[in-house]
Design a protein around this motif. Structure first.
Motif, PDB file in Angstrom:
ATOM      1  N   ASN A   1       0.830  -1.207   0.000  1.00  0.00           N
ATOM      2  CA  ASN A   1       0.000   0.000   0.000  1.00  0.00           C
ATOM      3  C   ASN A   1       0.864   1.258   0.000  1.00  0.00           C
ATOM      4  O   ASN A   1       0.528   2.244  -0.654  1.00  0.00           O
ATOM      5  N   LYS A   2       1.964   1.228   0.736  1.00  0.00           N
ATOM      6  CA  LYS A   2       2.871   2.379   0.788  1.00  0.00           C
ATOM      7  C   LYS A   2       3.511   2.612  -0.577  1.00  0.00           C
ATOM      8  O   LYS A   2       3.614   3.753  -1.037  1.00  0.00           O
ATOM      9  N   ILE A   3       3.918   1.528  -1.244  1.00  0.00           N
ATOM     10  CA  ILE A   3       4.518   1.641  -2.570  1.00  0.00           C
ATOM     11  C   ILE A   3       3.516   2.240  -3.552  1.00  0.00           C
ATOM     12  O   ILE A   3       3.844   3.153  -4.317  1.00  0.00           O
TER      13      ILE A   3
ATOM     14  N   TYR B   1       3.621   5.904  -5.591  1.00  0.00           N
ATOM     15  CA  TYR B   1       3.463   6.010  -7.044  1.00  0.00           C
ATOM     16  C   TYR B   1       2.283   6.909  -7.403  1.00  0.00           C
ATOM     17  O   TYR B   1       2.376   7.734  -8.313  1.00  0.00           O
ATOM     18  N   LYS B   2       1.181   6.777  -6.674  1.00  0.00           N
ATOM     19  CA  LYS B   2       0.023   7.640  -6.942  1.00  0.00           C
ATOM     20  C   LYS B   2       0.343   9.100  -6.671  1.00  0.00           C
ATOM     21  O   LYS B   2      -0.137   9.995  -7.377  1.00  0.00           O
ATOM     22  N   SER B   3       1.164   9.367  -5.660  1.00  0.00           N
ATOM     23  CA  SER B   3       1.544  10.756  -5.388  1.00  0.00           C
ATOM     24  C   SER B   3       2.450  11.298  -6.491  1.00  0.00           C
ATOM     25  O   SER B   3       2.377  12.484  -6.825  1.00  0.00           O
TER      26      SER B   3
ATOM     27  N   LEU C   1      11.650   4.841  -4.502  1.00  0.00           N
ATOM     28  CA  LEU C   1      10.541   5.581  -5.111  1.00  0.00           C
ATOM     29  C   LEU C   1      10.487   7.030  -4.622  1.00  0.00           C
ATOM     30  O   LEU C   1      10.161   7.935  -5.398  1.00  0.00           O
ATOM     31  N   SER C   2      10.790   7.241  -3.357  1.00  0.00           N
ATOM     32  CA  SER C   2      10.814   8.615  -2.836  1.00  0.00           C
ATOM     33  C   SER C   2      11.905   9.442  -3.519  1.00  0.00           C
ATOM     34  O   SER C   2      11.680  10.603  -3.859  1.00  0.00           O
ATOM     35  N   THR C   3      13.056   8.826  -3.734  1.00  0.00           N
ATOM     36  CA  THR C   3      14.133   9.520  -4.446  1.00  0.00           C
ATOM     37  C   THR C   3      13.737   9.783  -5.888  1.00  0.00           C
ATOM     38  O   THR C   3      13.998  10.863  -6.430  1.00  0.00           O
ATOM     39  N   PHE C   4      13.083   8.814  -6.517  1.00  0.00           N
ATOM     40  CA  PHE C   4      12.602   8.987  -7.890  1.00  0.00           C
ATOM     41  C   PHE C   4      11.615  10.151  -7.967  1.00  0.00           C
ATOM     42  O   PHE C   4      11.661  10.954  -8.904  1.00  0.00           O
ATOM     43  N   LYS C   5      10.747  10.248  -6.976  1.00  0.00           N
ATOM     44  CA  LYS C   5       9.777  11.346  -6.944  1.00  0.00           C
ATOM     45  C   LYS C   5      10.492  12.688  -6.843  1.00  0.00           C
ATOM     46  O   LYS C   5      10.147  13.638  -7.557  1.00  0.00           O
TER      47      LYS C   5
ATOM     48  N   THR D   1       4.826  -3.478  -9.652  1.00  0.00           N
ATOM     49  CA  THR D   1       3.779  -3.551 -10.676  1.00  0.00           C
ATOM     50  C   THR D   1       2.492  -4.188 -10.167  1.00  0.00           C
ATOM     51  O   THR D   1       1.482  -4.137 -10.868  1.00  0.00           O
ATOM     52  N   GLN D   2       2.501  -4.776  -8.992  1.00  0.00           N
ATOM     53  CA  GLN D   2       1.262  -5.332  -8.444  1.00  0.00           C
ATOM     54  C   GLN D   2       0.276  -4.208  -8.170  1.00  0.00           C
ATOM     55  O   GLN D   2       0.656  -3.130  -7.728  1.00  0.00           O
ATOM     56  N   THR D   3      -0.983  -4.468  -8.410  1.00  0.00           N
ATOM     57  CA  THR D   3      -2.006  -3.472  -8.139  1.00  0.00           C
ATOM     58  C   THR D   3      -2.512  -3.639  -6.719  1.00  0.00           C
ATOM     59  O   THR D   3      -2.174  -4.592  -6.015  1.00  0.00           O
ATOM     60  N   ASP D   4      -3.341  -2.720  -6.279  1.00  0.00           N
ATOM     61  CA  ASP D   4      -3.914  -2.803  -4.937  1.00  0.00           C
ATOM     62  C   ASP D   4      -4.745  -4.046  -4.752  1.00  0.00           C
ATOM     63  O   ASP D   4      -4.845  -4.593  -3.651  1.00  0.00           O
TER      64      ASP D   4
END
Length: 161
Positions: A4-6, A10-12, A85-89, A154-157
């Protein structure tokens, strides 16, 4: 919980990109409308802006791109996916904001000078912002994710239940 955090990170990233894209469109539209409703004469005193705006746009994007690549290459293989992901953002926001600043510069330059090419530059930079949207495949490639991390990303919720 981690999945969920991942997904929320990504949604942010996607929502941040969407907000910057909407603001870009609004700025270009507002400036065009203001200029269209006013006088349409162009001022030849600001002809130098047609050279400076693209140079500043390209140089700011190149600097942000190289800073981003340096940050992404500094990530260790053992770093958690959330931190990657945070660094990518952060990297993408820096790139998008550098392009957004160039859109503002081109739009204000168009507003003051009336040179149509400056509005065209702003629209082309807006297309560049659209092109650099956060696609999952590009995230996986830029972060050089392992197959396990790639699968987790790549997994969805719905798959996490």
């Amino acid at each position: 919980m981690t999945q969920n955090k991942i997904q929320s990170i990504y949604k942010s990233i996607v929502s941040t990109h969407l907000i910057i894209l909407i603001l870009t469109t609004l700025i270009i539209g507002i400036v065009y409308t203001i200029r269209k409703n006013g006088e349409l004469t162009s001022n030849e005193d600001f002809i130098l802006l047609e050279l400076l705006v693209p140079l500043i746009a390209v140089s700011s994007f190149l600097v942000s791109h190289f800073i981003g690549k340096k940050k992404l290459n500094a990530l260790y293989k053992r770093t958690e996916l959330q931190e990657k992901l945070s660094t990518f953002k952060q990297v993408k926001v820096i790139q998008w904001v550098s392009l957004f600043g160039s859109v503002i510069l081109a739009s204000v330059s168009f507003l003051t000078s009336g040179q149509q090419n400056l509005l065209l530059y702003a629209m082309m930079i807006g297309v560049m912002i659209l092109y650099f949207r956060p696609i999952k495949a590009r995230v996986i490639e830029d972060l050089n994710l392992s197959p396990e991390e790639s699968d987790a990303f790549t997994q969805t919720d719905n798959d996490s239940f």
